[in-house]
Design a protein around this motif. Structure first.
Motif, mmCIF file in Angstrom:
data_model
loop_
_atom_site.group_PDB
_atom_site.id
_atom_site.type_symbol
_atom_site.label_atom_id
_atom_site.label_comp_id
_atom_site.label_asym_id
_atom_site.label_seq_id
_atom_site.Cartn_x
_atom_site.Cartn_y
_atom_site.Cartn_z
ATOM 1 N N LEU A 8 0.849 -1.182 0.000
ATOM 2 C CA LEU A 8 0.000 0.000 0.000
ATOM 3 C C LEU A 8 0.888 1.236 0.000
ATOM 4 C CD1 LEU A 8 -1.959 -2.214 0.974
ATOM 5 C CD2 LEU A 8 -2.970 -0.529 2.480
ATOM 6 N N ILE A 10 0.766 4.981 0.849
ATOM 7 C CA ILE A 10 -0.145 5.802 1.653
ATOM 8 C C ILE A 10 0.508 7.122 2.050
ATOM 9 C CG2 ILE A 10 -1.408 3.816 2.582
ATOM 10 C CD1 ILE A 10 0.248 4.127 5.170
ATOM 11 N N PRO A 50 -8.199 2.086 -3.232
ATOM 12 C CA PRO A 50 -7.930 3.505 -2.986
ATOM 13 C C PRO A 50 -9.122 4.387 -3.348
ATOM 14 C CG PRO A 50 -6.546 2.654 -4.783
ATOM 15 C CD PRO A 50 -7.320 1.505 -4.234
ATOM 16 N N THR A 54 -10.296 4.747 3.095
ATOM 17 C CA THR A 54 -9.229 5.486 3.762
ATOM 18 C C THR A 54 -8.704 4.561 4.851
ATOM 19 O OG1 THR A 54 -10.311 7.611 3.395
ATOM 20 C CG2 THR A 54 -8.690 7.531 5.132
ATOM 21 N N GLN A 63 -4.578 8.479 3.419
ATOM 22 C CA GLN A 63 -5.095 8.343 2.065
ATOM 23 C C GLN A 63 -4.335 7.224 1.373
ATOM 24 O OE1 GLN A 63 -4.664 11.870 -0.304
ATOM 25 N NE2 GLN A 63 -5.435 10.880 -2.140
ATOM 26 N N ILE A 64 -5.051 6.330 0.717
ATOM 27 C CA ILE A 64 -4.425 5.226 -0.013
ATOM 28 C C ILE A 64 -4.210 5.692 -1.442
ATOM 29 C CG2 ILE A 64 -4.651 2.822 -0.753
ATOM 30 C CD1 ILE A 64 -6.714 2.553 1.644
ATOM 31 N N LEU A 65 -2.965 5.762 -1.854
ATOM 32 C CA LEU A 65 -2.639 6.243 -3.189
ATOM 33 C C LEU A 65 -2.625 5.119 -4.215
ATOM 34 C CD1 LEU A 65 0.265 8.639 -2.174
ATOM 35 C CD2 LEU A 65 -2.132 9.223 -2.554
ATOM 36 N N ASN A 66 -2.189 3.932 -3.779
ATOM 37 C CA ASN A 66 -2.083 2.806 -4.693
ATOM 38 C C ASN A 66 -2.006 1.502 -3.896
ATOM 39 O OD1 ASN A 66 -1.802 1.442 -7.086
ATOM 40 N ND2 ASN A 66 0.333 2.021 -7.435
#
Length: 70
Positions: A8, A10, A50, A54, A63-66
């Protein structure tokens, strides 16, 4: 049978800060907040999105970016 590992990407929600990578087993369960309902739930890492979640870790919101599997 060995489960896949998921990575993850984040960052702290609502802040411009350090971006971190966390690696988990796909069967691990993490607390997330559903972005549409705002409800806190526990889901398998392999089911985290994502666009829908959250991440909640140690009292902080990320925040989950990928999400990638390895």
């Amino acid at each position: 049978m060995m489960s896949n590992q998921y990575q993850l990407l984040i960052k702290t929600a609502g802040a411009s800060g350090v971006i971190c990578r966390q690696t988990y087993d796909g069967e691990d369960r993490l607390n997330v907040r559903d972005l549409s309902t705002r409800v806190t739930i526990q889901v398998r890492v392999s089911e985290i999105s994502p666009y829908r979640h959250t991440l909640l870790l140690e009292g902080a919101e990320y925040q989950i970016l990928n999400v990638t599997s390895h």
